[in-house]
Design a protein around this motif. Sequence first.
Motif, PDB file in Angstrom:
ATOM      1  N   ASN A 229     -64.295  60.866  13.892  1.00 15.64           N
ATOM      2  CA  ASN A 229     -64.865  62.204  14.069  1.00 15.64           C
ATOM      3  C   ASN A 229     -65.324  62.377  15.513  1.00 15.64           C
ATOM      4  O   ASN A 229     -66.505  62.214  15.837  1.00 15.64           O
ATOM      5  CB  ASN A 229     -66.048  62.422  13.120  1.00 15.64           C
ATOM      6  CG  ASN A 229     -65.608  62.686  11.691  1.00 15.64           C
ATOM      7  OD1 ASN A 229     -65.402  63.824  11.294  1.00 15.64           O
ATOM      8  ND2 ASN A 229     -65.432  61.620  10.931  1.00 15.64           N
ATOM      9  N   CYS A 230     -64.385  62.698  16.394  1.00 11.99           N
ATOM     10  CA  CYS A 230     -64.735  62.848  17.811  1.00 11.99           C
ATOM     11  C   CYS A 230     -65.690  64.017  18.039  1.00 11.99           C
ATOM     12  O   CYS A 230     -66.453  64.018  19.004  1.00 11.99           O
ATOM     13  CB  CYS A 230     -63.470  63.024  18.653  1.00 11.99           C
ATOM     14  SG  CYS A 230     -62.496  64.490  18.242  1.00 11.99           S
ATOM     15  N   TRP A 231     -65.682  65.004  17.124  1.00 16.46           N
ATOM     16  CA  TRP A 231     -66.563  66.163  17.297  1.00 16.46           C
ATOM     17  C   TRP A 231     -68.027  65.793  17.105  1.00 16.46           C
ATOM     18  O   TRP A 231     -68.917  66.547  17.508  1.00 16.46           O
ATOM     19  CB  TRP A 231     -66.165  67.283  16.331  1.00 16.46           C
ATOM     20  CG  TRP A 231     -64.823  67.867  16.631  1.00 16.46           C
ATOM     21  CD1 TRP A 231     -63.676  67.723  15.905  1.00 16.46           C
ATOM     22  CD2 TRP A 231     -64.472  68.669  17.767  1.00 16.46           C
ATOM     23  NE1 TRP A 231     -62.637  68.378  16.513  1.00 16.46           N
ATOM     24  CE2 TRP A 231     -63.092  68.970  17.651  1.00 16.46           C
ATOM     25  CE3 TRP A 231     -65.173  69.154  18.867  1.00 16.46           C
ATOM     26  CZ2 TRP A 231     -62.411  69.744  18.587  1.00 16.46           C
ATOM     27  CZ3 TRP A 231     -64.499  69.924  19.806  1.00 16.46           C
ATOM     28  CH2 TRP A 231     -63.141  70.209  19.664  1.00 16.46           C
ATOM     29  N   ASP A 232     -68.303  64.647  16.480  1.00 12.42           N
ATOM     30  CA  ASP A 232     -69.691  64.214  16.323  1.00 12.42           C
ATOM     31  C   ASP A 232     -70.328  63.882  17.672  1.00 12.42           C
ATOM     32  O   ASP A 232     -71.551  63.824  17.784  1.00 12.42           O
ATOM     33  CB  ASP A 232     -69.764  62.978  15.417  1.00 12.42           C
ATOM     34  CG  ASP A 232     -69.518  63.320  13.961  1.00 12.42           C
ATOM     35  OD1 ASP A 232     -69.500  64.514  13.632  1.00 12.42           O
ATOM     36  OD2 ASP A 232     -69.334  62.378  13.152  1.00 12.42           O
ATOM     37  N   ASN A 233     -69.492  63.640  18.680  1.00 11.00           N
ATOM     38  CA  ASN A 233     -69.990  63.359  20.033  1.00 11.00           C
ATOM     39  C   ASN A 233     -69.307  64.299  21.016  1.00 11.00           C
ATOM     40  O   ASN A 233     -68.878  63.892  22.102  1.00 11.00           O
ATOM     41  CB  ASN A 233     -69.728  61.896  20.397  1.00 11.00           C
ATOM     42  CG  ASN A 233     -70.623  61.404  21.525  1.00 11.00           C
ATOM     43  OD1 ASN A 233     -71.601  62.057  21.900  1.00 11.00           O
ATOM     44  ND2 ASN A 233     -70.295  60.250  22.089  1.00 11.00           N
ATOM     45  N   ALA A 234     -69.236  65.570  20.638  1.00  7.03           N
ATOM     46  CA  ALA A 234     -68.437  66.548  21.374  1.00  7.03           C
ATOM     47  C   ALA A 234     -68.908  66.759  22.809  1.00  7.03           C
ATOM     48  O   ALA A 234     -68.087  67.006  23.702  1.00  7.03           O
ATOM     49  CB  ALA A 234     -68.445  67.884  20.623  1.00  7.03           C
ATOM     50  N   CYS A 235     -70.205  66.679  23.071  1.00  4.48           N
ATOM     51  CA  CYS A 235     -70.715  66.944  24.419  1.00  4.48           C
ATOM     52  C   CYS A 235     -70.247  65.888  25.408  1.00  4.48           C
ATOM     53  O   CYS A 235     -69.852  66.209  26.541  1.00  4.48           O
ATOM     54  CB  CYS A 235     -72.240  67.018  24.401  1.00  4.48           C
ATOM     55  SG  CYS A 235     -72.878  68.404  23.443  1.00  4.48           S
ATOM     56  N   ALA A 236     -70.275  64.624  25.006  1.00  2.83           N
ATOM     57  CA  ALA A 236     -69.785  63.560  25.880  1.00  2.83           C
ATOM     58  C   ALA A 236     -68.279  63.673  26.057  1.00  2.83           C
ATOM     59  O   ALA A 236     -67.748  63.492  27.160  1.00  2.83           O
ATOM     60  CB  ALA A 236     -70.159  62.197  25.316  1.00  2.83           C
ATOM     61  N   GLU A 237     -67.566  63.981  24.970  1.00  3.35           N
ATOM     62  CA  GLU A 237     -66.116  64.150  25.046  1.00  3.35           C
ATOM     63  C   GLU A 237     -65.766  65.303  25.990  1.00  3.35           C
ATOM     64  O   GLU A 237     -64.820  65.217  26.777  1.00  3.35           O
ATOM     65  CB  GLU A 237     -65.554  64.428  23.650  1.00  3.35           C
ATOM     66  CG  GLU A 237     -65.758  63.316  22.641  1.00  3.35           C
ATOM     67  CD  GLU A 237     -64.712  62.225  22.752  1.00  3.35           C
ATOM     68  OE1 GLU A 237     -63.807  62.347  23.596  1.00  3.35           O
ATOM     69  OE2 GLU A 237     -64.812  61.242  22.000  1.00  3.35           O
ATOM     70  N   SER A 238     -66.532  66.392  25.898  1.00  2.31           N
ATOM     71  CA  SER A 238     -66.292  67.550  26.757  1.00  2.31           C
ATOM     72  C   SER A 238     -66.513  67.216  28.224  1.00  2.31           C
ATOM     73  O   SER A 238     -65.763  67.663  29.101  1.00  2.31           O
ATOM     74  CB  SER A 238     -67.213  68.699  26.339  1.00  2.31           C
ATOM     75  OG  SER A 238     -67.060  69.804  27.213  1.00  2.31           O
ATOM     76  N   PHE A 239     -67.555  66.413  28.508  1.00  5.23           N
ATOM     77  CA  PHE A 239     -67.809  66.026  29.889  1.00  5.23           C
ATOM     78  C   PHE A 239     -66.610  65.292  30.475  1.00  5.23           C
ATOM     79  O   PHE A 239     -66.162  65.574  31.592  1.00  5.23           O
ATOM     80  CB  PHE A 239     -69.044  65.133  29.995  1.00  5.23           C
ATOM     81  CG  PHE A 239     -69.176  64.480  31.351  1.00  5.23           C
ATOM     82  CD1 PHE A 239     -69.712  65.180  32.419  1.00  5.23           C
ATOM     83  CD2 PHE A 239     -68.718  63.178  31.555  1.00  5.23           C
ATOM     84  CE1 PHE A 239     -69.792  64.593  33.685  1.00  5.23           C
ATOM     85  CE2 PHE A 239     -68.808  62.586  32.806  1.00  5.23           C
ATOM     86  CZ  PHE A 239     -69.338  63.298  33.874  1.00  5.23           C
ATOM     87  N   PHE A 240     -66.063  64.341  29.737  1.00  6.19           N
ATOM     88  CA  PHE A 240     -64.935  63.569  30.254  1.00  6.19           C
ATOM     89  C   PHE A 240     -63.687  64.445  30.428  1.00  6.19           C
ATOM     90  O   PHE A 240     -62.896  64.232  31.343  1.00  6.19           O
ATOM     91  CB  PHE A 240     -64.629  62.393  29.332  1.00  6.19           C
ATOM     92  CG  PHE A 240     -65.578  61.243  29.492  1.00  6.19           C
ATOM     93  CD1 PHE A 240     -65.979  60.820  30.751  1.00  6.19           C
ATOM     94  CD2 PHE A 240     -66.082  60.575  28.384  1.00  6.19           C
ATOM     95  CE1 PHE A 240     -66.865  59.755  30.902  1.00  6.19           C
ATOM     96  CE2 PHE A 240     -66.947  59.514  28.529  1.00  6.19           C
ATOM     97  CZ  PHE A 240     -67.341  59.105  29.796  1.00  6.19           C
ATOM     98  N   ALA A 241     -63.518  65.409  29.531  1.00  8.69           N
ATOM     99  CA  ALA A 241     -62.373  66.317  29.665  1.00  8.69           C
ATOM    100  C   ALA A 241     -62.464  67.084  30.980  1.00  8.69           C
ATOM    101  O   ALA A 241     -61.462  67.232  31.708  1.00  8.69           O
ATOM    102  CB  ALA A 241     -62.328  67.272  28.480  1.00  8.69           C
TER     103      ALA A 241
END
Length: 292
Positions: A229-241
């Motif tokens: 569930n990558c959306w559970d850590n969406a803010c960190a994932e968004s930063f890297f994107a």
Amino acid sequence: LRQSKRIKFEFIAKHHSAKRPIKWLCHLFEVSRSGYYKWLNSEPSERSVENRSLSDFLKATSDEQHCIPGYRKLWKLAIENSFVCSKAKVQRLLQAMGYRSRACKRSFGRAASKSNAISAFNLLNREFNVADPNRVWVSDITQVRCLDGWQYLCVVLDLYSRKVVGWGTSKINNADLVIKTLNRAWKIRKPDGNKLLFHSDQGTQYTAENTLLWHHKRNITVSMSRKGNCWDNACAESFFAQYKKEWMSNLGEISRQQMTTQSRLYIVNYYNSVRKHGTLDGVSPNAFELIN
């Protein structure tokens, strides 16, 4: 559903304290206090006792044989030792323990790198809007291909302002990288660990004993995303994107040292101080903390 409740009750029984009372934990996990106390004071069922006895036998036997036999051989050994069980039951209990024969290519729960791994519940539950600083930190790791090999970047963000409060790079992706990044964030922010929730995925760098001990010494509550569930850590994932799209993709081939330098330029000189953030009413993380 019954299994899920039991897991929640076990977590509450293990982790409740004066700062995290049973009433608060029951509300958090959406279970009733009466149900929790009923479970706590209930006698284990005959089936539970049988399953525990069989599980203990399977674990002891597999350890004696260096985790080589599969579930069929272990089932035969259980039958020979007077256990009444099916192959499916043995397989289910072994899966619950995270066991798989070393003869298989994958050995769940037995790899040395994961031998001390401990995961946590998803306490953050995608509640990314935080009213105060140093209440929720999120973290993740990404990799960048460089001329001399992979280089890894670990970041810690404060969800209050989405600011990167700690970051670090290394050519080795392990718990040391996470702890180095956490130490930098702790030194800069000086938070109250009793009020801090730290959220990450279930990567071995975060579930490692050293990482969890770091949190425990500071009384930090640990939360982890659910598997897959990558959306559970969406803010960190968004930063890297954004980090890769806005900055790294425009640099071409660079060395590991250059990757570290460019990461510093992006995080310190651009993302924290200049880049306008939509969730912050169009201001940078630094500006948001300054005006609030």
